[in-house]
Design an enzyme around this catalytic site. Structure first.
Site, mmCIF file in Angstrom:
data_model
loop_
_atom_site.group_PDB
_atom_site.id
_atom_site.type_symbol
_atom_site.label_atom_id
_atom_site.label_comp_id
_atom_site.label_asym_id
_atom_site.label_seq_id
_atom_site.Cartn_x
_atom_site.Cartn_y
_atom_site.Cartn_z
ATOM 1 N N HIS A 177 45.464 41.807 49.862
ATOM 2 C CA HIS A 177 45.940 43.115 49.047
ATOM 3 C C HIS A 177 44.426 43.669 48.800
ATOM 4 O O HIS A 177 43.566 42.916 48.271
ATOM 5 C CB HIS A 177 46.719 43.017 47.692
ATOM 6 C CG HIS A 177 46.313 41.773 46.713
ATOM 7 N ND1 HIS A 177 46.477 40.466 47.008
ATOM 8 C CD2 HIS A 177 45.750 42.049 45.666
ATOM 9 C CE1 HIS A 177 46.039 39.793 46.004
ATOM 10 N NE2 HIS A 177 45.527 40.401 45.066
ATOM 11 N N HIS A 212 42.618 46.106 46.148
ATOM 12 C CA HIS A 212 42.489 47.019 44.813
ATOM 13 C C HIS A 212 41.716 48.302 45.008
ATOM 14 O O HIS A 212 40.515 48.270 45.361
ATOM 15 C CB HIS A 212 41.763 46.126 43.698
ATOM 16 C CG HIS A 212 42.366 44.782 43.532
ATOM 17 N ND1 HIS A 212 43.486 44.660 42.520
ATOM 18 C CD2 HIS A 212 42.514 43.556 44.274
ATOM 19 C CE1 HIS A 212 43.757 43.312 42.410
ATOM 20 N NE2 HIS A 212 43.279 42.748 43.493
#
Length: 138
Positions: A100, A102
């Site tokens: 992921h 950010h």
């Protein structure tokens, strides 16, 4: 997909997420524990724990969405800037083992620090040490 992965559950719609953008191979949603208003996570739809587990196509999908979404996140919360970061592996602070990215909006005077602050004390490396490391990476 991984049965026990929080982000796979969001991608599959099994648990709710505040989805802000969807593509065929990537998805973006607001972080449930944000560092700032508008803190957004961009994930591949396919489960991959680390960056080197991503296929080339999934990597492109994620980072194309990061590129396209970053200015929208800034505008949405009237931010002055944006940090983009990846915690790749547990030692780097990765808490959910699903790649992921950010997108953390930044504001003048928010008390945050630049990305250089995440690694703690900086090493004092000689030119020879830097050359040796560069040669190993090439």
């Amino acid at each position: 997909m991984s049965d026990d992965c929080l982000f796979c559950s969001i991608v599959d719609g099994d648990i709710p997420g505040r989805i802000v953008a969807e593509r065929d191979d990537a998805l973006a949603f607001l972080d449930a524990n944000p560092l700032a208003p508008g803190h957004t996570l961009v994930v591949p739809r396919t489960h991959a724990e680390r960056l080197d587990d991503l296929s080339v196509d999934d990597s492109r999908a994620v980072f194309d969405l990061v590129r396209d979404l970053a200015p929208d996140v800034e505008v949405a919360v009237d931010a002055d800037g944006l940090n983009v970061g990846v915690n790749d592996g547990e030692a780097a602070g990765q808490e959910v083992p699903h790649v992921h990215v950010h997108l953390v909006p930044r504001f003048e005077g928010d008390g945050g620090a630049p990305i250089h602050a995440v690694a703690g004390d900086r090493p004092d490396l000689s030119d020879d040490e830097l050359d040796e490391i560069a040669a190993k990476i090439e």
